[in-house]
Design a protein around this motif. Structure first.
Motif, PDB file in Angstrom:
ATOM      1  N   ILE A 135      -9.329  -5.163 -37.802  1.00 19.58           N
ATOM      2  CA  ILE A 135      -8.808  -5.025 -36.434  1.00 19.58           C
ATOM      3  C   ILE A 135      -8.053  -6.291 -36.027  1.00 19.58           C
ATOM      4  O   ILE A 135      -6.989  -6.232 -35.393  1.00 19.58           O
ATOM      5  CB  ILE A 135      -9.962  -4.742 -35.452  1.00 19.58           C
ATOM      6  CG1 ILE A 135     -10.542  -3.353 -35.709  1.00 19.58           C
ATOM      7  CG2 ILE A 135      -9.482  -4.851 -34.001  1.00 19.58           C
ATOM      8  CD1 ILE A 135     -11.787  -3.053 -34.911  1.00 19.58           C
ATOM      9  N   GLY A 136      -8.580  -7.449 -36.424  1.00 20.55           N
ATOM     10  CA  GLY A 136      -7.890  -8.707 -36.132  1.00 20.55           C
ATOM     11  C   GLY A 136      -6.539  -8.783 -36.807  1.00 20.55           C
ATOM     12  O   GLY A 136      -5.559  -9.247 -36.213  1.00 20.55           O
ATOM     13  N   PHE A 137      -6.471  -8.314 -38.062  1.00 23.36           N
ATOM     14  CA  PHE A 137      -5.192  -8.329 -38.777  1.00 23.36           C
ATOM     15  C   PHE A 137      -4.192  -7.377 -38.111  1.00 23.36           C
ATOM     16  O   PHE A 137      -3.006  -7.706 -37.954  1.00 23.36           O
ATOM     17  CB  PHE A 137      -5.410  -7.924 -40.229  1.00 23.36           C
ATOM     18  CG  PHE A 137      -5.251  -9.083 -41.179  1.00 23.36           C
ATOM     19  CD1 PHE A 137      -3.992  -9.598 -41.453  1.00 23.36           C
ATOM     20  CD2 PHE A 137      -6.344  -9.664 -41.763  1.00 23.36           C
ATOM     21  CE1 PHE A 137      -3.841 -10.676 -42.318  1.00 23.36           C
ATOM     22  CE2 PHE A 137      -6.214 -10.750 -42.631  1.00 23.36           C
ATOM     23  CZ  PHE A 137      -4.951 -11.250 -42.899  1.00 23.36           C
ATOM     24  N   VAL A 138      -4.648  -6.176 -37.742  1.00 22.86           N
ATOM     25  CA  VAL A 138      -3.755  -5.221 -37.069  1.00 22.86           C
ATOM     26  C   VAL A 138      -3.251  -5.826 -35.756  1.00 22.86           C
ATOM     27  O   VAL A 138      -2.066  -5.706 -35.405  1.00 22.86           O
ATOM     28  CB  VAL A 138      -4.487  -3.888 -36.814  1.00 22.86           C
ATOM     29  CG1 VAL A 138      -3.628  -2.961 -35.966  1.00 22.86           C
ATOM     30  CG2 VAL A 138      -4.839  -3.218 -38.131  1.00 22.86           C
ATOM     31  N   THR A 139      -4.153  -6.504 -35.047  1.00 24.35           N
ATOM     32  CA  THR A 139      -3.761  -7.163 -33.798  1.00 24.35           C
ATOM     33  C   THR A 139      -2.684  -8.208 -34.048  1.00 24.35           C
ATOM     34  O   THR A 139      -1.719  -8.314 -33.276  1.00 24.35           O
ATOM     35  CB  THR A 139      -4.994  -7.821 -33.142  1.00 24.35           C
ATOM     36  OG1 THR A 139      -5.990  -6.830 -32.907  1.00 24.35           O
ATOM     37  CG2 THR A 139      -4.618  -8.497 -31.834  1.00 24.35           C
ATOM     38  N   PHE A 140      -2.835  -8.964 -35.138  1.00 20.52           N
ATOM     39  CA  PHE A 140      -1.857 -10.002 -35.470  1.00 20.52           C
ATOM     40  C   PHE A 140      -0.470  -9.396 -35.717  1.00 20.52           C
ATOM     41  O   PHE A 140       0.536  -9.859 -35.153  1.00 20.52           O
ATOM     42  CB  PHE A 140      -2.332 -10.764 -36.714  1.00 20.52           C
ATOM     43  CG  PHE A 140      -1.371 -11.800 -37.204  1.00 20.52           C
ATOM     44  CD1 PHE A 140      -1.192 -12.988 -36.511  1.00 20.52           C
ATOM     45  CD2 PHE A 140      -0.628 -11.590 -38.357  1.00 20.52           C
ATOM     46  CE1 PHE A 140      -0.300 -13.948 -36.954  1.00 20.52           C
ATOM     47  CE2 PHE A 140       0.268 -12.548 -38.815  1.00 20.52           C
ATOM     48  CZ  PHE A 140       0.430 -13.727 -38.106  1.00 20.52           C
ATOM     49  N   PHE A 141      -0.393  -8.355 -36.545  1.00 19.92           N
ATOM     50  CA  PHE A 141       0.911  -7.760 -36.864  1.00 19.92           C
ATOM     51  C   PHE A 141       1.497  -7.015 -35.660  1.00 19.92           C
ATOM     52  O   PHE A 141       2.715  -6.990 -35.463  1.00 19.92           O
ATOM     53  CB  PHE A 141       0.778  -6.821 -38.064  1.00 19.92           C
ATOM     54  CG  PHE A 141       0.632  -7.564 -39.361  1.00 19.92           C
ATOM     55  CD1 PHE A 141       1.706  -8.269 -39.902  1.00 19.92           C
ATOM     56  CD2 PHE A 141      -0.577  -7.581 -40.030  1.00 19.92           C
ATOM     57  CE1 PHE A 141       1.576  -8.975 -41.091  1.00 19.92           C
ATOM     58  CE2 PHE A 141      -0.717  -8.286 -41.217  1.00 19.92           C
ATOM     59  CZ  PHE A 141       0.361  -8.986 -41.749  1.00 19.92           C
ATOM     60  N   LEU A 142       0.625  -6.404 -34.868  1.00 18.90           N
ATOM     61  CA  LEU A 142       1.124  -5.749 -33.651  1.00 18.90           C
ATOM     62  C   LEU A 142       1.674  -6.782 -32.670  1.00 18.90           C
ATOM     63  O   LEU A 142       2.671  -6.542 -31.980  1.00 18.90           O
ATOM     64  CB  LEU A 142      -0.008  -4.955 -32.995  1.00 18.90           C
ATOM     65  CG  LEU A 142       0.395  -3.940 -31.927  1.00 18.90           C
ATOM     66  CD1 LEU A 142       1.325  -2.885 -32.520  1.00 18.90           C
ATOM     67  CD2 LEU A 142      -0.838  -3.274 -31.327  1.00 18.90           C
ATOM     68  N   ALA A 143       1.032  -7.947 -32.624  1.00 19.44           N
ATOM     69  CA  ALA A 143       1.514  -9.025 -31.747  1.00 19.44           C
ATOM     70  C   ALA A 143       2.877  -9.536 -32.202  1.00 19.44           C
ATOM     71  O   ALA A 143       3.694  -9.952 -31.372  1.00 19.44           O
ATOM     72  CB  ALA A 143       0.498 -10.170 -31.717  1.00 19.44           C
ATOM     73  N   LEU A 144       3.141  -9.502 -33.528  1.00 13.85           N
ATOM     74  CA  LEU A 144       4.471  -9.882 -34.020  1.00 13.85           C
ATOM     75  C   LEU A 144       5.527  -8.915 -33.469  1.00 13.85           C
ATOM     76  O   LEU A 144       6.626  -9.334 -33.073  1.00 13.85           O
ATOM     77  CB  LEU A 144       4.481  -9.869 -35.549  1.00 13.85           C
ATOM     78  CG  LEU A 144       3.679 -10.964 -36.255  1.00 13.85           C
ATOM     79  CD1 LEU A 144       3.747 -10.771 -37.765  1.00 13.85           C
ATOM     80  CD2 LEU A 144       4.203 -12.348 -35.883  1.00 13.85           C
ATOM     81  N   GLY A 145       5.211  -7.617 -33.468  1.00 14.28           N
ATOM     82  CA  GLY A 145       6.129  -6.642 -32.870  1.00 14.28           C
ATOM     83  C   GLY A 145       6.297  -6.874 -31.387  1.00 14.28           C
ATOM     84  O   GLY A 145       7.405  -6.758 -30.836  1.00 14.28           O
ATOM     85  N   GLU A 146       5.204  -7.211 -30.708  1.00 16.71           N
ATOM     86  CA  GLU A 146       5.262  -7.520 -29.282  1.00 16.71           C
ATOM     87  C   GLU A 146       6.176  -8.720 -29.029  1.00 16.71           C
ATOM     88  O   GLU A 146       6.947  -8.752 -28.061  1.00 16.71           O
ATOM     89  CB  GLU A 146       3.849  -7.802 -28.769  1.00 16.71           C
ATOM     90  CG  GLU A 146       3.742  -8.325 -27.342  1.00 16.71           C
ATOM     91  CD  GLU A 146       4.020  -7.256 -26.307  1.00 16.71           C
ATOM     92  OE1 GLU A 146       4.499  -6.172 -26.703  1.00 16.71           O
ATOM     93  OE2 GLU A 146       3.795  -7.507 -25.119  1.00 16.71           O
ATOM     94  N   ASN A 147       6.100  -9.698 -29.932  1.00 18.78           N
ATOM     95  CA  ASN A 147       6.947 -10.875 -29.806  1.00 18.78           C
ATOM     96  C   ASN A 147       8.427 -10.501 -29.964  1.00 18.78           C
ATOM     97  O   ASN A 147       9.294 -10.996 -29.222  1.00 18.78           O
ATOM     98  CB  ASN A 147       6.543 -11.897 -30.872  1.00 18.78           C
ATOM     99  CG  ASN A 147       7.331 -13.180 -30.752  1.00 18.78           C
ATOM    100  OD1 ASN A 147       7.251 -13.865 -29.746  1.00 18.78           O
ATOM    101  ND2 ASN A 147       8.111 -13.510 -31.770  1.00 18.78           N
ATOM    102  N   LEU A 148       8.737  -9.597 -30.912  1.00 19.00           N
ATOM    103  CA  LEU A 148      10.122  -9.172 -31.117  1.00 19.00           C
ATOM    104  C   LEU A 148      10.668  -8.481 -29.857  1.00 19.00           C
ATOM    105  O   LEU A 148      11.767  -8.815 -29.390  1.00 19.00           O
ATOM    106  CB  LEU A 148      10.196  -8.217 -32.314  1.00 19.00           C
ATOM    107  CG  LEU A 148      11.552  -7.527 -32.521  1.00 19.00           C
ATOM    108  CD1 LEU A 148      12.652  -8.546 -32.778  1.00 19.00           C
ATOM    109  CD2 LEU A 148      11.472  -6.516 -33.663  1.00 19.00           C
ATOM    110  N   PHE A 149       9.905  -7.554 -29.300  1.00 21.80           N
ATOM    111  CA  PHE A 149      10.383  -6.847 -28.115  1.00 21.80           C
ATOM    112  C   PHE A 149      10.412  -7.768 -26.898  1.00 21.80           C
ATOM    113  O   PHE A 149      11.161  -7.534 -25.953  1.00 21.80           O
ATOM    114  CB  PHE A 149       9.519  -5.613 -27.845  1.00 21.80           C
ATOM    115  CG  PHE A 149       9.847  -4.464 -28.753  1.00 21.80           C
ATOM    116  CD1 PHE A 149      10.956  -3.669 -28.503  1.00 21.80           C
ATOM    117  CD2 PHE A 149       9.080  -4.196 -29.868  1.00 21.80           C
ATOM    118  CE1 PHE A 149      11.287  -2.620 -29.349  1.00 21.80           C
ATOM    119  CE2 PHE A 149       9.394  -3.158 -30.725  1.00 21.80           C
ATOM    120  CZ  PHE A 149      10.501  -2.366 -30.470  1.00 21.80           C
TER     121      PHE A 149
END
Length: 219
Positions: A135-149
Motif C-alpha cells: 500500500i505504501g508503494f502504491v501510495t508513492f507511485f500514485l503521489a508521483l502522478g499527483e505531482n505531475l497533474f
C-alpha cells in the motif's frame, strides 16, 4: 510487541507526566519539544504514547513526518483551489501559498522515500505486513502522478512546458490519451479531487493496519 506488552506500555505512559527539563536533558531539546505535543490534549488521547522503545528514534518518525507533510499539502491546496490560479500567480500571498504547497510536496516525497527505505532495512515489511508495504508503494507511485497533474495545474510557463512534453511522452498511450494535458480543468480536477481522494483512502487504510498490527520489531 504483543497485545499484553502494548497494554502494559500504554498503562505505564498514561500516568507518566511530561517533564520538559528532564526529557530535554535526557533526549535533547528538539526531541523533547516535539514530544511535548503528544502530551497535550487532545493529542495525548489521539496518540496514547503506545510506541515501543525501539521505535523512539528519528528513523521511525519518517512515516509521521510524511503524514504531517500531507496535511500541509491538503491545507495549502484548499486555499489555492479556493482563490484560483489568477490569485496564486499574480499576488504575493498567492505566491507564498504556492511556495508552501510546493515545498510541502518536496518534504512529502523526501520523508516518504526515507520511510520506505527504513521499513525495508528494518525488515518491517515481512509476514502479513507486506500488504501494508505494498500500500505504501502504491501510495508513492500514485503521489508521483499527483505531482505531475499538480505541475499541469500551475498555469505558468513551466506548466505549459510540462504539458507539451507530457503530451508527447506519456499521453500517447491509448488509455492515458483520454486525458489531455492541455486541458487545465481536467488536470485540476484530477489533482485536487480524484487522486487526493484515493490517496486519503490508501493512507487511512495504511494507518489502520499500523494501528492493528503494531510497530514491527527491527531485525
Amino acid at each position: 510487541m504483543n497485545s499484553k506488552d502494548t497494554e502494559a506500555y500504554f498503562d505505564h505512559h498514561k500516568s507518566e507526566r511530561f517533564n520538559f527539563k528532564e526529557r530535554s536533558r535526557e533526549r535533547g531539546f528538539w526531541r523533547a519539544f516535539l514530544e511535548s505535543f503528544a502530551y497535550m490534549p487532545p493529542f495525548n488521547r489521539m496518540f496514547g504514547k503506545v510506541a515501543p522503545s525501539y521505535a523512539e528514534s528519528y528513523w521511525y518518525c519518517m512515516g509521521g513526518l510524511t503524514f504531517f507533510s500531507f496535511i500541509l499539502l491538503v491545507l495549502t491546496g484548499l486555499v489555492l483551489t479556493f482563490f484560483g490560479p489568477t490569485w496564486w500567480n499574480n499576488t504575493s500571498a498567492g505566491a507564498a501559498f504556492k511556495g508552501m504547497h510546493y515545498w510541502s510536496a518536496q518534504a512529502f516525497f523526501f520523508f516518504l522515500f526515507l520511510h520506505i527505505i527504513r521499513v525495508w532495512l528494518t525488515g518491517s515489511y515481512k509476514g502479513k505486513r507486506w500488504v501494508n508495504y505494498a500500500i505504501g508503494f502504491v501510495t508513492f507511485f500514485l503521489a508521483l502522478g499527483e505531482n505531475l497533474f499538480g505541475l499541469l495545474s500551475r498555469g505558468d510557463w513551466e506548466s505549459q512546458f510540462v504539458s507539451m512534453h507530457s503530451d508527447d511522452m506519456l499521453f500517447t498511450v491509448p488509455f492515458l490519451r483520454l486525458i489531455s494535458p492541455e486541458n487545465f480543468t481536467s488536470a485540476l480536477i484530477i489533482h485536487v479531487a480524484l487522486i487526493p481522494f484515493v490517496l486519503v483512502l490508501l493512507m487511512g487504510l495504511h494507518l489502520t493496519l499500523v494501528k492493528l498490527q503494531g510497530i514491527a520489531r527491527p531485525l
